[in-house]
Design a protein around this motif. Structure first.
Motif, mmCIF file in Angstrom:
data_model
loop_
_atom_site.group_PDB
_atom_site.id
_atom_site.type_symbol
_atom_site.label_atom_id
_atom_site.label_comp_id
_atom_site.label_asym_id
_atom_site.label_seq_id
_atom_site.Cartn_x
_atom_site.Cartn_y
_atom_site.Cartn_z
ATOM 1 N N UNK A 96 -1.423 2.083 18.563
ATOM 2 C CA UNK A 96 -2.529 1.862 19.491
ATOM 3 C C UNK A 96 -3.823 1.389 18.830
ATOM 4 N N UNK A 97 -4.577 0.639 19.623
ATOM 5 C CA UNK A 97 -5.963 0.374 19.245
ATOM 6 C C UNK A 97 -6.716 1.698 19.381
ATOM 7 N N UNK A 126 -12.112 4.152 21.815
ATOM 8 C CA UNK A 126 -11.325 5.113 22.601
ATOM 9 C C UNK A 126 -12.186 6.356 22.871
ATOM 10 N N UNK A 127 -11.795 7.173 23.813
ATOM 11 C CA UNK A 127 -12.536 8.390 24.150
ATOM 12 C C UNK A 127 -12.469 9.384 22.972
ATOM 13 N N UNK A 176 -8.047 15.490 20.540
ATOM 14 C CA UNK A 176 -6.863 16.188 21.061
ATOM 15 C C UNK A 176 -5.577 15.630 20.456
ATOM 16 N N UNK A 177 -5.509 14.291 20.328
ATOM 17 C CA UNK A 177 -4.264 13.695 19.816
ATOM 18 C C UNK A 177 -4.062 14.003 18.340
ATOM 19 N N UNK A 182 -13.064 12.645 22.682
ATOM 20 C CA UNK A 182 -12.356 13.910 22.892
ATOM 21 C C UNK A 182 -10.845 13.682 22.945
ATOM 22 N N UNK A 183 -10.426 12.542 23.522
ATOM 23 C CA UNK A 183 -8.994 12.222 23.553
ATOM 24 C C UNK A 183 -8.457 12.099 22.131
ATOM 25 N N UNK A 200 2.476 17.070 19.439
ATOM 26 C CA UNK A 200 2.870 15.683 19.712
ATOM 27 C C UNK A 200 3.622 15.184 18.493
#
Lengths: 83, 83
Positions: free
Chosen positions: B29-30, B34-35, B41-42, B37-38, B51
């Motif tokens: 992914x780019x 990007x967010x 989390x990832x 907080x996302x 994950x």
């Protein structure tokens, strides 16, 4: 893939991922301009339970491979800056 | 979070995610714009095995929470169009 069909299918996604693919919720990713193949892989992972997420599982559950290809092509086609 | 420290820490990420956060590999992914907080989390999900990804697991294994905050702030600060 059929971007227009993807756009039609994407109505429910807009609630979290934004009408222009830029999320309004910090926990949820922007999808606009994301890599098409990455999006395909993630939606299939959500659908098949390989990637676990309680919100995305039911969203992806009903998607066919064609739906996923079209949705991915649609979001990948959006301006990453959201314009 | 410390964007400059995130940038310094991001050298190894650039190989797949691009110097400007735009991936050169369709499966990856780019991250630019990007967010934040996302991303936090990832990376924690990759680090903690929630994950699963064979490439990202070793990448995230050595990251502290502070590293993750700084990296997330850095990538979130990048121009989503990669300029």
């Amino acid at each position: 893939a059929d971007v227009a069909a993807g756009k039609a299918k994407s109505a429910v996604c807009a609630a979290c991922h934004g009408n222009n693919g830029i999320s309004m919720i910090p926990m949820y990713p922007n999808l606009a301009g994301q890599k098409e193949q990455y999006l395909v892989l993630q939606m299939k992972a959500f659908r098949d339970g390989e990637r676990k997420n309680m919100v995305m599982a039911p969203m992806a559950a009903g998607l066919s491979d064609t739906d996923i290809d079209n949705l991915s092509a649609y979001f990948a086609s959006l301006d990453p800056a959201g314009k």
